[in-house]
Design a protein around this motif. Structure first.
Motif, PDB file in Angstrom:
ATOM      1  N   MET A   9       0.790  -1.154  -0.046  1.00 35.19           N
ATOM      2  CA  MET A   9      -0.049   0.182   0.091  1.00 35.19           C
ATOM      3  C   MET A   9       0.976   1.362   0.272  1.00 35.19           C
ATOM      4  SD  MET A   9      -3.090   1.081   2.867  1.00 35.19           S
ATOM      5  CE  MET A   9      -3.789  -0.622   2.547  1.00 35.19           C
TER       6      MET A   9
ATOM      7  N   LEU B  45       2.637   2.372  -3.261  1.00 32.75           N
ATOM      8  CA  LEU B  45       1.909   3.123  -4.432  1.00 32.75           C
ATOM      9  C   LEU B  45       2.123   4.428  -4.627  1.00 32.75           C
ATOM     10  CD1 LEU B  45      -1.473   1.168  -3.983  1.00 32.75           C
ATOM     11  CD2 LEU B  45       0.246   0.723  -5.756  1.00 32.75           C
TER      12      LEU B  45
ATOM     13  N   LYS C 179       3.217   0.939  -8.778  1.00 32.11           N
ATOM     14  CA  LYS C 179       1.543   1.583  -9.017  1.00 32.11           C
ATOM     15  C   LYS C 179       1.585   0.948 -10.412  1.00 32.11           C
ATOM     16  CE  LYS C 179      -0.343   6.097  -9.591  1.00 32.11           C
ATOM     17  NZ  LYS C 179      -0.057   7.642  -9.640  1.00 32.11           N
TER      18      LYS C 179
ATOM     19  N   TYR D 229       0.058  -2.395  -9.974  1.00 29.80           N
ATOM     20  CA  TYR D 229      -1.273  -2.520  -9.188  1.00 29.80           C
ATOM     21  C   TYR D 229      -2.532  -2.044 -10.327  1.00 29.80           C
ATOM     22  CZ  TYR D 229      -5.249  -0.329  -6.865  1.00 29.80           C
ATOM     23  OH  TYR D 229      -6.337   0.141  -6.238  1.00 29.80           O
ATOM     24  N   GLN D 230      -2.111  -1.075 -11.107  1.00 29.99           N
ATOM     25  CA  GLN D 230      -2.877  -0.634 -12.079  1.00 29.99           C
ATOM     26  C   GLN D 230      -3.384  -1.443 -13.142  1.00 29.99           C
ATOM     27  OE1 GLN D 230      -1.003   2.837 -13.518  1.00 29.99           O
ATOM     28  NE2 GLN D 230      -2.228   4.319 -12.006  1.00 29.99           N
TER      29      GLN D 230
ATOM     30  N   ARG E 134      -5.815  -3.763 -11.610  1.00 28.08           N
ATOM     31  CA  ARG E 134      -7.004  -3.210 -11.788  1.00 28.08           C
ATOM     32  C   ARG E 134      -7.717  -3.336 -13.107  1.00 28.08           C
ATOM     33  NH1 ARG E 134      -8.906  -0.406  -7.467  1.00 28.08           N
ATOM     34  NH2 ARG E 134     -10.929  -0.830  -8.733  1.00 28.08           N
TER      35      ARG E 134
ATOM     36  N   LYS F 103      -9.553  -6.791 -11.537  1.00 34.36           N
ATOM     37  CA  LYS F 103      -9.682  -7.179 -10.013  1.00 34.36           C
ATOM     38  C   LYS F 103      -9.879  -6.034  -8.930  1.00 34.36           C
ATOM     39  CE  LYS F 103      -5.695 -10.511 -10.272  1.00 34.36           C
ATOM     40  NZ  LYS F 103      -6.588 -11.897  -9.988  1.00 34.36           N
ATOM     41  N   GLY F 104     -10.427  -5.900  -7.878  1.00 35.00           N
ATOM     42  CA  GLY F 104     -10.665  -5.113  -6.894  1.00 35.00           C
ATOM     43  C   GLY F 104      -9.568  -4.604  -6.105  1.00 35.00           C
ATOM     44  N   HIS F 105      -9.716  -3.509  -5.563  1.00 32.61           N
ATOM     45  CA  HIS F 105      -8.595  -3.020  -4.695  1.00 32.61           C
ATOM     46  C   HIS F 105      -7.856  -3.909  -4.047  1.00 32.61           C
ATOM     47  CE1 HIS F 105      -6.052   0.071  -2.618  1.00 32.61           C
ATOM     48  NE2 HIS F 105      -6.831  -0.316  -1.518  1.00 32.61           N
ATOM     49  N   LYS F 106      -8.580  -4.740  -3.042  1.00 36.36           N
ATOM     50  CA  LYS F 106      -7.858  -5.513  -1.966  1.00 36.36           C
ATOM     51  C   LYS F 106      -7.184  -6.797  -2.913  1.00 36.36           C
ATOM     52  CE  LYS F 106      -8.523  -8.033   1.975  1.00 36.36           C
ATOM     53  NZ  LYS F 106      -9.402  -8.508   3.180  1.00 36.36           N
TER      54      LYS F 106
ATOM     55  N   ALA G 257      -5.937  -6.415  -5.729  1.00 34.54           N
ATOM     56  CA  ALA G 257      -4.688  -5.891  -6.645  1.00 34.54           C
ATOM     57  C   ALA G 257      -3.595  -6.054  -5.840  1.00 34.54           C
ATOM     58  CB  ALA G 257      -5.127  -4.571  -7.353  1.00 34.54           C
ATOM     59  N   LEU G 258      -3.864  -5.350  -4.583  1.00 34.46           N
ATOM     60  CA  LEU G 258      -3.106  -5.100  -3.507  1.00 34.46           C
ATOM     61  C   LEU G 258      -2.552  -6.445  -3.132  1.00 34.46           C
ATOM     62  CD1 LEU G 258      -4.165  -2.130  -1.110  1.00 34.46           C
ATOM     63  CD2 LEU G 258      -2.126  -2.147  -2.434  1.00 34.46           C
TER      64      LEU G 258
END
Length: 229
Positions: free
Chosen positions: A171, A174, A181, A184-185, A188, A192-195, A197-198
């Motif tokens: 986290m 990012l 980053k 992660y993008q 997404r 994939k959801g935020h969690k 992807a993290l």
């Protein structure tokens, strides 16, 4: 950890009547002398609240004395926590691989210390990045049953502290790591959801960190345009 300003305020002022008598300016000065941030806003808010309350409750003075003791206890505890954090960070910097761990964006001294506490800092004990990921709960295992296949879930046994460390590190990265980053993008973009992807980023970064520790090499950002980290 609590906000120092309000707790510090409670060591000196507890009742609406005392706050009204003192006034915002004197309270602000009292707070500034104790190096409380946002002293003016805190003093103003306290006086406005006190001016809206004029009813004196039974046992108010006794309650005020109890508030002082509790507030001082909280501040003493926070000082102990700060001292312990400083000690942990100092011990972390003494570790031979501290510089390697800290070079990974998002992995500060505190999270680095938690990583070493969870793993011992010795990657030979795991043998591979996959085994380390399994230990951290970042490597889903098949949970097939009957005619259902391809069902992946987190293992029942894993180190929750290590999972937390890698999640928080991902986290934080990012904000400071273009590679993280971009990865992660990309996740997404794969819907994939935020969690999710993290978690995927945390797994990827754990692979990178394992290789860094294995080779004793600090982190190197990917060439511009790459999304490897």
């Amino acid at each position: 950890m609590t906000n120092k300003g309000p707790v510090m305020f409670l060591t000196g002022y507890q009742t609406p009547a005392a706050i009204r008598r003192t006034g915002a300016k004197r309270i602000e000065t009292w707070l500034k002398n104790r190096k409380v941030k946002g002293a003016a806003a805190l003093a103003r808010t306290a006086v406005e609240a006190a001016q809206a309350q004029h009813t004196a409750l039974p046992g108010e003075e006794l309650a005020a004395a109890m508030v002082v003791r509790l507030a001082k206890g909280v501040m003493a505890l926070e000082e102990e926590i700060a001292e312990l954090d400083a000690l942990i960070e100092a011990r972390f910097h003494e570790h031979p691989l501290a510089a390697v761990i800290r070079s990974l964006p998002g992995m500060g001294a505190r999270l680095g210390a938690e990583f070493i506490a969870a793993t011992g800092g010795d990657m030979d004990a795991f043998g591979s990045a996959d085994r380390l990921a399994g230990f951290a709960g970042l490597a889903p295992q098949p949970r097939d049953s009957g005619r259902v296949s391809g069902n992946l879930r987190r293992p029942r046994r894993y180190h929750r502290g290590l999972l937390r460390t890698m999640y928080l590190s991902a986290m934080a990265s990012l904000k400071s790591c273009p590679d993280s980053k971009a990865y992660y993008q990309r996740k997404r973009a794969e819907r994939k959801g935020h969690k999710q992807a993290l978690i995927a980023l945390a797994r990827r970064r754990l692979n990178v960190l394992w290789a860094m520790l294995r080779d004793g090499a600090c982190y190197r950002a990917s060439p511009r345009g790459a999304t490897a980290a």
